[in-house]
Design a protein around this motif. Structure first.
Motif, PDB file in Angstrom:
ATOM      1  N   ARG A   3       0.825  -1.213   0.000  1.00  0.00           N
ATOM      2  CA  ARG A   3       0.000   0.000   0.000  1.00  0.00           C
ATOM      3  C   ARG A   3       0.859   1.263   0.000  1.00  0.00           C
ATOM      4  O   ARG A   3       0.470   2.284  -0.579  1.00  0.00           O
ATOM      5  CB  ARG A   3      -0.924  -0.035   1.205  1.00  0.00           C
ATOM      6  CG  ARG A   3      -1.999  -1.111   1.098  1.00  0.00           C
ATOM      7  CD  ARG A   3      -2.748  -1.311   2.399  1.00  0.00           C
ATOM      8  NE  ARG A   3      -3.789  -2.331   2.253  1.00  0.00           N
ATOM      9  CZ  ARG A   3      -4.451  -2.866   3.263  1.00  0.00           C
ATOM     10  NH1 ARG A   3      -4.167  -2.494   4.519  1.00  0.00           N
ATOM     11  NH2 ARG A   3      -5.383  -3.779   3.037  1.00  0.00           N
ATOM     12  N   ASP A  42      -1.483  -0.127  -3.775  1.00  0.00           N
ATOM     13  CA  ASP A  42      -2.350  -1.232  -4.163  1.00  0.00           C
ATOM     14  C   ASP A  42      -2.360  -2.251  -3.026  1.00  0.00           C
ATOM     15  O   ASP A  42      -1.528  -2.192  -2.111  1.00  0.00           O
ATOM     16  CB  ASP A  42      -1.848  -1.875  -5.460  1.00  0.00           C
ATOM     17  CG  ASP A  42      -2.936  -2.639  -6.190  1.00  0.00           C
ATOM     18  OD1 ASP A  42      -4.014  -2.845  -5.583  1.00  0.00           O
ATOM     19  OD2 ASP A  42      -2.709  -3.042  -7.341  1.00  0.00           O
ATOM     20  N   LYS A  93      -5.092  -4.483  -8.372  1.00  0.00           N
ATOM     21  CA  LYS A  93      -5.275  -3.684  -9.590  1.00  0.00           C
ATOM     22  C   LYS A  93      -4.120  -3.823 -10.571  1.00  0.00           C
ATOM     23  O   LYS A  93      -4.351  -3.761 -11.780  1.00  0.00           O
ATOM     24  CB  LYS A  93      -5.451  -2.200  -9.214  1.00  0.00           C
ATOM     25  CG  LYS A  93      -6.675  -1.923  -8.361  1.00  0.00           C
ATOM     26  CD  LYS A  93      -6.786  -0.462  -8.014  1.00  0.00           C
ATOM     27  CE  LYS A  93      -5.673   0.006  -7.095  1.00  0.00           C
ATOM     28  NZ  LYS A  93      -5.841   1.407  -6.650  1.00  0.00           N
ATOM     29  N   ARG A  94      -2.944  -3.962 -10.128  1.00  0.00           N
ATOM     30  CA  ARG A  94      -1.780  -3.953 -11.021  1.00  0.00           C
ATOM     31  C   ARG A  94      -1.326  -5.373 -11.331  1.00  0.00           C
ATOM     32  O   ARG A  94      -1.707  -6.328 -10.644  1.00  0.00           O
ATOM     33  CB  ARG A  94      -0.632  -3.142 -10.407  1.00  0.00           C
ATOM     34  CG  ARG A  94      -0.155  -3.695  -9.081  1.00  0.00           C
ATOM     35  CD  ARG A  94       1.105  -3.002  -8.575  1.00  0.00           C
ATOM     36  NE  ARG A  94       2.207  -3.222  -9.483  1.00  0.00           N
ATOM     37  CZ  ARG A  94       2.908  -2.241 -10.042  1.00  0.00           C
ATOM     38  NH1 ARG A  94       2.631  -0.985  -9.768  1.00  0.00           N
ATOM     39  NH2 ARG A  94       3.899  -2.509 -10.871  1.00  0.00           N
TER      40      ARG A  94
END
Length: 329
Positions: free
Chosen positions: A221, A226, A268-269
């Protein structure tokens, strides 16, 4: 002309002329008086000079004959060297420890030979006692059959539940010297982080993995903005030698005590594989933070740069070492 010379001249004139006797005597008296004054003045001048020499502390003239040097003081009694002492003779050699000549009759006549010396054998030292025999239960097949009591994992299992891990107990593992008495199959950790595939671990190693994963989530994070969603694992329980060498010491994988982390999955990535990332990138910062935090929970941490065998994954294990030593490379 000095007064003495004048007095002599006048005396001569006075003797030649009666009329001039009186003046001559007067002049002679004056001359004698002047001579006396001159002598007195010279004496005073000499006395003054001698007083000045005494006042200046001048030493008297050296004696023409040298004086003998003074005798040195006597040597103190405590500095007189002690008289030499004769060392005592060593004690006589015991007859049982050496060669002894037995007394016998003295040879008579010429050509008689001395009796030969007889060697006395030294006394034999007592033999050292033999060690006690090895107990039967500690030798042969019985020794190989000994089993070490399995640790009590009750407290560890409660901590693992509080950390949010999902796991279940599986049957004991055993393969020769490899095995684990109470292994667990761990499928997920806190925040729903999945283990792909499920890990077969001891409770202690599963607890270290769960605690470390919370630090990896915080690094994800912070550095990547993320959330961590999964860990890609290369292997947990495998009965083999270190670095897959059959001649090497057994690896901690042989005791369900090690994990190989191959990569990280995110919400997300794209996933990030464990490798040597380019410096200055968010990926490099995340991988470095994850690896550094592992040293707080595992006793062995190896990865890219440690050696060729760990260039594409992060090896984590709980091998016991002397004095609690940790290996973080």
């Amino acid at each position: 002309m000095s007064p003495v010379a004048i007095a002599c001249l006048l005396t001569a004139i006075g003797l030649a002329s009666p009329a001039g006797a009186e003046p001559a005597r007067a002049l002679s008296g004056q001359a004698d008086a002047g001579s006396s004054k001159e002598s007195a003045a010279r004496q005073k001048l000499g006395d003054a000079s001698r007083l000045k020499v005494v006042e200046r502390g001048a030493s008297p003239p050296a004696a023409t004959v040298p004086l003998p040097p003074p005798e040195p003081p006597a040597r103190p009694a405590d500095l007189v060297p002690p008289s030499p002492q004769i060392a005592p003779l060593p004690p006589e050699r015991p007859p049982e420890l050496g060669t002894a000549r037995e007394p016998g009759p003295k040879p008579v006549g010429e050509g008689a030979k001395e009796p030969e010396a007889r060697t006395v054998a030294p006394a034999m030292a007592p033999e050292a006692p033999l060690p006690p025999t090895r107990p039967p239960e500690l030798s042969g097949e019985a020794a190989l059959a000994l089993k070490v009591a399995a640790p009590d994992d009750a407290a560890c299992l409660r901590r693992l539940e509080r950390l949010g891990a999902r796991f279940e107990a599986v049957p004991p593992l055993g393969n020769g010297q490899c095995g684990a008495p109470h292994p667990l199959s761990v499928t997920a950790l806190a925040d729903g982080i999945a283990l792909e595939p499920a890990a077969t671990l001891t409770c202690r190693t599963a607890e270290a993995l769960a605690r470390w994963t919370t630090e990896v989530q915080a690094a994800s994070r912070k550095e990547l903005d993320d959330s961590l969603k999964s860990l890609s694992l290369g292997g947990t329980y495998v009965c083999r030698g270190q670095n897959h060498d059959t001649e090497a010491k057994l690896s901690e994988h042989s005791f369900a005590n090690a994990i190989d982390v191959m990569g990280y999955g995110f919400a997300k990535r794209p996933a990030i594989k464990v490798s040597a990332a380019a410096e200055g990138t968010p990926e490099a910062a995340f991988l470095a933070a994850a690896r550094a935090s592992a040293c707080q929970f595992f006793r062995t941490v190896l990865g890219p740069g440690s050696d060729a065998a760990h260039g594409n994954h992060l090896h984590l294990d709980e091998r016991e070492r002397n004095a609690g030593h940790r290996l973080c490379q």
